[in-house]
Design an enzyme around this catalytic site. Structure first.
Site, PDB file in Angstrom:
ATOM      1  N   HIS A   1      61.986  28.142  49.191  1.00 24.13           N
ATOM      2  CA  HIS A   1      60.570  27.822  49.334  1.00 24.13           C
ATOM      3  C   HIS A   1      60.223  26.519  48.619  1.00 24.13           C
ATOM      4  CE1 HIS A   1      56.145  29.120  48.580  1.00 24.13           C
ATOM      5  NE2 HIS A   1      56.272  28.775  49.849  1.00 24.13           N
TER       6      HIS A   1
ATOM      7  N   HIS B   1      51.538  20.722  49.599  1.00 24.40           N
ATOM      8  CA  HIS B   1      51.015  21.997  50.057  1.00 24.40           C
ATOM      9  C   HIS B   1      49.499  22.001  50.114  1.00 24.40           C
ATOM     10  CE1 HIS B   1      49.432  26.092  49.497  1.00 24.40           C
ATOM     11  NE2 HIS B   1      50.424  26.448  50.299  1.00 24.40           N
TER      12      HIS B   1
ATOM     13  N   GLU C   1      62.276  25.184  53.052  1.00 19.87           N
ATOM     14  CA  GLU C   1      60.928  25.146  53.622  1.00 19.87           C
ATOM     15  C   GLU C   1      60.145  24.065  52.905  1.00 19.87           C
ATOM     16  OE1 GLU C   1      56.558  26.339  53.578  1.00 19.87           O
ATOM     17  OE2 GLU C   1      57.975  26.060  51.928  1.00 19.87           O
TER      18      GLU C   1
END
Length: 249
Positions: free
Chosen positions: A15, A57, A42
């Site tokens: 992640h 993000h 990711e």
């Protein structure tokens, strides 16, 4: 019954590079994830005000950089100067925000796989989907395994499909709203990526019967990982690259 096509991606996915062990969505994080044996990562991609795809993000800059305001409102020249590592620890002070192209070239050079979450600034969903897909199609041209493009935003998936229909897409879900599987079908998805708690034997079976794969985020406990393995899900996104070994998965 539809049989899912061959799935080229590893089960375990790091992640945002290396979870919480390094500043998320930086090249330092992806390198650390690779040192822990991960082969698939990711990341989150959005656009600068002048159309450069970069990794971040949040919609705003404050949490993970020394910048301020909405990231998508600023040109890449300004964003490139920010410190995206000091918030995490002194070890990573000065780590910059990477472009998606920089990460892509690193992945391709090292034989790594990538899940690109299209994370648009609100109001730019279709534009971001188109731009990310166009860049991915160009950079991975001729490669045997393309990146997996995912998004919570159907408009972003629509933009990606419009620009590069051959690239695989996945629908991200934080709840199983009415018609969730039809939405995934509508945008030609090959995968549904859910909050891990949403998967059950029934929902996994629905997705597999539809010819898609079942992936989960963000799995940081062994009991949750064991449950997902028992359900025969296809991918596990984790922060705990130090806990879960991807070897042989």
């Amino acid at each position: 019954m539809t049989t899912p096509s061959a799935w080229p991606y590893p089960r375990w996915i790091a992640h945002r590079g290396a979870g919480k062990l390094a500043p998320e969505n930086t090249l330092a994080a992806f390198r650390l994830g690779a040192q822990h044996g991960y082969r698939m990562f990711e990341c989150d991609a959005k656009l600068s005000s002048d159309g450069v795809a970069f990794l971040l993000h949040d919609a705003t800059l404050e949490r993970t950089t020394n910048g301020h305001g909405t990231a998508g409102d600023q040109p890449w020249g300004t964003l490139a100067q920010l410190d995206a590592g000091a918030w995490h620890s002194r070890t990573y002070a000065g780590e910059p925000l990477p472009t998606l192209e920089h990460l892509a070239r690193w992945c391709i050079a090292n034989g790594h796989f990538l899940n690109i979450e299209i994370k648009p600034t609100p109001g730019t969903e279709a534009e971001t989907g188109r731009a990310v897909a166009a860049l991915a199609a160009r950079l991975w041209h001729g490669q045997s395994v393309p990146p997996l493009l995912t998004s919570f935003k159907p408009q972003a998936l629509a933009g990606a499909r419009e620009t590069a229909p051959h690239l695989p897409r996945g629908l991200l879900l934080d709840q199983l709203h009415d018609g969730w599987l039809d939405t995934a079908r509508q945008w030609g998805c090959v995968a549904v990526v859910c909050n891990h708690a949403l998967w059950s034997a029934a929902t996994v079976a629905e997705v597999h019967l539809a010819g898609m794969r079942a992936l989960s985020y963000t799995v940081n406990d062994d009991w949750a990982a064991q449950r997902l393995l028992a359900l025969h899900t296809d991918g596990i996104i984790t922060d705990r690259v130090d806990l879960f070994s991807p070897a042989g998965a």
